[in-house]
Design a protein around this motif. Structure first.
Motif, short mmCIF file in Angstrom:
data_model
loop_
_atom_site.label_atom_id
_atom_site.label_comp_id
_atom_site.label_asym_id
_atom_site.label_seq_id
_atom_site.Cartn_x
_atom_site.Cartn_y
_atom_site.Cartn_z
N SER A 1 10.34 8.95 -4.47
CA SER A 1 9.25 9.45 -5.32
C SER A 1 7.91 9.31 -4.60
N GLU B 1 8.46 5.02 -12.64
CA GLU B 1 7.86 3.73 -13.04
C GLU B 1 8.45 2.63 -12.17
N LYS B 2 7.58 1.81 -11.65
CA LYS B 2 8.03 0.70 -10.80
C LYS B 2 8.83 -0.30 -11.63
N ASN C 1 5.37 8.51 -5.93
CA ASN C 1 4.71 7.38 -6.60
C ASN C 1 5.32 6.04 -6.18
N ASP C 2 6.27 6.10 -5.24
CA ASP C 2 6.98 4.90 -4.80
C ASP C 2 6.47 4.52 -3.41
N SER C 3 5.74 3.41 -3.33
CA SER C 3 5.12 3.03 -2.05
C SER C 3 6.02 2.12 -1.21
N LYS D 1 -1.41 4.90 -11.74
CA LYS D 1 -1.65 6.32 -11.46
C LYS D 1 -0.49 7.21 -11.91
N VAL D 2 -0.13 7.03 -13.19
CA VAL D 2 0.89 7.90 -13.79
C VAL D 2 0.25 8.61 -15.00
N ASN E 1 4.78 -2.20 -14.01
CA ASN E 1 4.50 -0.83 -14.42
C ASN E 1 3.55 -0.83 -15.61
N TYR F 1 6.76 10.61 -11.15
CA TYR F 1 5.94 9.49 -11.66
C TYR F 1 6.84 8.30 -11.99
#
Length: 936
Positions: free
Chosen positions: A5, A371-372, A7-9, A522-523, A848, A369
């Motif tokens: 994703s 979610e962690k 959004n996945d660092s 940042k979602v 998250n 997006y």
């Protein structure tokens, strides 16, 4: 290359060790914890026919000592001491082990963990003791309705299929035979199946990928390689005689359910386009025109889910599970008519591509997006994905929807036909002819009559009135394909940057609104909490009961008109709390204001008919009456909650009060409910200040003229200071014995909370080792930090199938008294480890938006307006000394100091009264609460 994703660092690297073990390495620089999970493609399907439960038993045994760490409790103590968690499970075709721990101790933890799979002891003396725990686990679940349904399922399928086998094991299936200890068979099973090629491993932490790779190679390369692939399952799940049948099953709880089941081949091959998800989407729809909507109109059902059911490498059950009303039970065949008519509608209509595109968009947004998660949750999920998906889809496999295949949808739809159907009716009202083998569940199995089958095969031609009104859903207007994520924006005077904590943007008579724009995750999501306190709610037990009924009726009446929003990822939930109700909205923020407006209007104007009221009243009373069938320990904790919290009556009191409420009383209650309220609101997430103000306007409009701070509610706690030991016997016929010792502490300052938490943290693994591993009292054993309305407390608990409650109470008290000596044995170094272990749990970051919102809301509810409780508590923990903890235990916990506490226990005629613990017996909870002082 793994698809991940945007959004996945995290950084990922997939490798295969020289022995064939597939490993996923995950560098996560946003965590102070590391986690590992190892899955093996072996489960109860691999049990020998004459050793059912062996895979499950081996899973337990692997925790109990290895060559270099022979102490059976060393691993558990090490993980706990360093702020970690651990567990494992055995399924049909997989077994999974997992843990997390403070990152600095990851390598040492993996040294212990990896040895499970290389050189486990499987020692005779542990075998004898752990077999008792397996049997206790089996006994514990004898009254579990899900396990019981499985048992009937196993009784009514092809006996040659491994699903028919008993999965848990007990003293009979795992006993020694011919003078031979079972440990040799455990060893043989381990050597045959615990091989590298059958395994997957996931490691995650702040360590660099190179370091994780080095650890994986060092620790897991010694696992032996397999000599051949695992054999495939050849036998079908069902033979012809197991289809076209109806099975009546007797539940423990007074529930009514119909499960319509269609057998399919394995669907693993369809993971790229997921055709089954479209069938589940349409059959499980809850909007207008759906099967559930029509069933509700007839008052035959309360809920419906589609698509669940057992699945494996050569089978899949596509289940449609319907929660029936009592009226619905009288119309079982008519209920099946409606489901089969809807399936006929799917067969006779070209399924529009926009349904697939809607699912695709929702799935795509969920991936983009993403979610962690906590590292522990992340590795536990990924390690199973690695068993199913190719390397590039380890992460993406659950989300991928590559495009609609009409051919695959039609293929799966072809399984949803009458000759491939089984019906399971769960109800105590049935007649039963036999008992299932292991769980002794009364059931009856009979073929469906040919006349009935002919009717159902031709249902599409029927013109019966009760099946009219079904149609497929329209396109969903709520789905936003490209939601906006708003950049951080300063909005307050004299503020240089966006604030880190929620701020009050409204504070007037009875309405307080907190707002915080998220600029961490940042979602495009937001969480909106509206806490509504109303004195009318707590005016009587009947009002408390009617409040719970109100939330159920409200949810049911608004579900159909708002179902599209729910599908599009905007969720809502109305639930009762001790002083009123809370409305929570969550999910994509963009259209939440539209949904909020509709939901608030319905709070005061949702039309309930007398029949609807009677149906839901009956269901709720039944639910409260069913609580007496819950496991013993759950019932004791529920009683503790009621006796300590006057605004939280017992299930029995609620059922009694609600059963006497008339429809006109309920109508009057509903009209009065929101006349006098105070409101506390949190707006947190992807909203700018102007959006928050817009939401505030909607809320103010919804409660105009009803809000005043004088209607605020304080939630009381029963004050038992100076009462010493209070005994609370609970009658639990036909249940396991159980006992809870709950010590309540007088103060709720940070120091008192820190002392209760560290004491629980230290004693928990010691108590488990002593009471479960050594003394074999039972499967459910533990020590927990249990706060009640912010006041700290510690609970010791045991549920036992064979030891009476007084014996358990004395054993617990002995342990508590001897805990002083355990504390004396803690070295300065170990004390620091224990302290840091607890501190690492408190220091864990919010992974998250959901978790952070929950934390902010909990702080607001606890009047922690500076949002500092976590930091203050951490500081209090880190300044504790071992001497302080010893003093605390001596002065506030052990029996000799006469602490203020409850001993709750299962009452029985067999209890030897001379063994009764000292203390005052409470015979009437309500009278006790009325006579007790309260604290706030």
């Amino acid at each position: 290359m793994l698809k991940q994703s945007p959004n996945d660092s995290k950084q990922y690297q997939a490798i295969t060790l020289t022995n064939g073990l597939r490993v996923l390495l995950i560098h996560n620089d946003e965590t102070a914890k590391s986690a590992a999970a190892l899955a093996v493609n072996v489960g109860h399907f691999n049990d020998p026919n004459d050793r059912q439960g062996l895979a499950h038993f081996l899973e337990h045994m692997l925790f109990l000592g290895t060559k270099n760490f022979p102490d059976g409790s060393e691993y558990q103590k090490f993980i706990n001491q360093h702020g970690g968690n651990h567990n494992a499970w055995t399924g049909t075709e997989h077994t999974c082990f997992f843990f997390d721990i403070a990152a600095t101790h990851f390598s040492a933890a993996l040294e212990r963990f990896s040895e499970f799979f290389i050189e486990p002891l499987l020692a005779d003396h542990f075998v004898v003791k752990e077999r008792e725990n397996i049997d206790a686990e089996f006994t514990l679940k004898l009254k579990d309705d899900i396990r019981r349904l499985y048992d009937v399922h196993k009784d009514t399928i092809n006996p040659k299929h491994p699903f028919s086998q008993f999965s848990v094991g007990n003293l009979d299936t795992l006993g020694d035979r011919d003078g031979q200890n079972i440990s040799q068979e455990l060893q043989a099973f381990f050597q045959q199946y615990y091989r590298a090629e059958y395994m997957t491993l996931a490691l995650e932490g702040p360590q660099k990928l190179a370091e994780l790779k080095s650890i994986a190679e060092q620790r897991f390369s010694p696992i032996k390689s397999a000599e051949s692939p695992l054999p495939e399952i050849k036998h079908p799940l069902y033979l012809p005689e197991h289809q076209k049948i109806k099975i009546d099953v007797c539940p423990v709880k007074n529930d009514h359910q119909l499960i319509i089941s269609f057998a399919m081949d394995s669907i693993d091959q369809y993971y790229l386009d997921k055709p089954e998800s479209i069938l589940a989407y349409l059959l499980g729809h809850e909007g207008e025109g759906s099967a559930l909507s029509l069933l509700k109109k007839h008052q035959w059902a309360l809920a419906l889910t589609a698509g669940s059911g057992i699945n494996g490498s050569n089978f899949k059950d596509f289940n449609i599970s319907i929660a029936l009303t009592e009226l619905g039970e009288e119309h079982l065949n008519d209920v099946v008519d409606i489901i089969l008519t809807y399936i006929a509608l799917l067969n006779n209509t070209e399924i529009a591509e926009y349904y697939y595109q809607e699912k695709q968009k929702i799935s795509n947004l969920a991936f983009i997006y993403h979610e962690k998660m906590r590292p522990l949750d992340s590795v536990s999920q990924l390690v199973i994905n690695m068993q199913y998906y190719p390397e590039e889809d380890y992460i993406f496999g659950d989300y991928v929807m590559s495009g609609m295949s009409t051919e695959n949808i039609k293929k799966l739809l072809s399984f949803l036909q009458v000759d491939n159907m089984r019906l399971m009716h769960v109800s105590q009202k049935n007649n039963f002819s036999k008992n299932s083998f292991w769980y002794q569940v009364p059931y009856h199995m009979a073929p469906i009559s040919e006349q009935q089958l002919i009717h159902w095969r031709n249902i599409a031609l029927s013109d019966k009135a009760h099946i009219k009104g079904l149609y497929l859903p329209a396109p969903n207007p709520y789905i936003v394909e490209e939601p906006t994520v708003y950049p951080s924006k300063k909005h307050l005077v004299n503020t240089q940057e966006a604030p880190e904590l929620p701020e009050k943007i409204i504070n007037k008579n009875g309405l307080v609104v907190w707002y915080k724009q998220d600029h961490t995750f940042k979602v495009p999501k937001g969480y909106l909490y509206i806490g509504i306190d109303a004195p009318f709610v707590v005016a009587s037990v009947a009002n408390i009961a009617m409040t719970r009924l109100f939330t159920d009726l409200y949810t049911d009446t608004v579900i159909e008109e708002n179902y599209e929003a729910e599908l599009a990822g905007i969720h809502y939930h109305l639930y009762a709390h001790q002083g009123g109700v809370t409305m929570q909205l969550s999910g994509y923020s963009e259209n939440q204001h539209l949904l909020l407006s509709k939901l608030l209007i319905r709070l005061k104007n949702h039309n309930v008919t007398e029949a609807h009221f009677a149906l839901f009243k009956q269901q709720l009373v039944q639910h409260w009456q069913n609580s007496g069938k819950s496991k013993s320990i759950s019932q004791l904790f529920a009683s503790l909650s009621s006796v300590m919290q006057p605004n939280n009556p017992t299930s029995k009191a609620l059922a009694q009060a609600l059963s006497e409420v008339s429809f006109s009383q309920y109508q009057h209650f509903s009209q009065q409910l929101f006349q006098k309220v105070t409101l506390e609101v949190l707006i947190h997430g992807n909203w700018l200040i102007e959006h928050a103000q817009q939401l505030c306007e909607v809320i103010e409009q919804g409660f105009h003229g009803n809000v005043n701070e004088k209607y605020a509610i304080q939630c009381p706690v029963t004050d038992i200071s100076t009462k010493e030991t209070l005994l609370l016997p609970i009658s639990l016929p036909e249940h396991d014995h159980a006992c809870v010792i709950y010590t309540a502490f007088e103060h709720k300052d940070d120091n008192a909370v820190a002392l209760a938490m560290i004491t629980s943290h230290i004693l928990s693994p010691l108590f488990f080792q002593k009471m479960r591993t050594e003394k074999q009292y039972g499967y459910l054993v533990g020590v927990g930090y249990v706060p009640i309305n912010s006041y700290p407390g510690i609970a010791f608990y045991i549920q036992s199938p064979h030891c009476d409650a007084y014996t358990l109470a004395h054993a617990m008290d002995e342990f508590i008294s001897s805990s002083i000596f355990e504390l004396d044995n803690i070295s300065a170094e170990k004390w620091q480890h224990l302290l840091q272990g607890l501190a690492s749990q408190l220091q864990e970051k919010d992974h998250n938006l959901r978790i952070r919102s929950q934390r902010f809301w909990a702080a607001i509810c606890n009047k922690d307006e500076e949002f500092k409780q976590k930091e203050n508590l951490l500081e209090a923990v880190l300044t504790l000394t071992l001497a302080q903890v010893k003093t605390f235990v001596k002065n506030s916990v052990v029996n000799a100091c006469k602490p203020d506490r409850f001993i709750l226990y299962s009452q029985s005629d067999l209890l030897e009264q001379t063994q009764k613990p000292n203390g005052e017996i409470i015979t009437d909870i309500d009278a006790f609460i009325k006579a007790s002082p309260l604290k706030y």
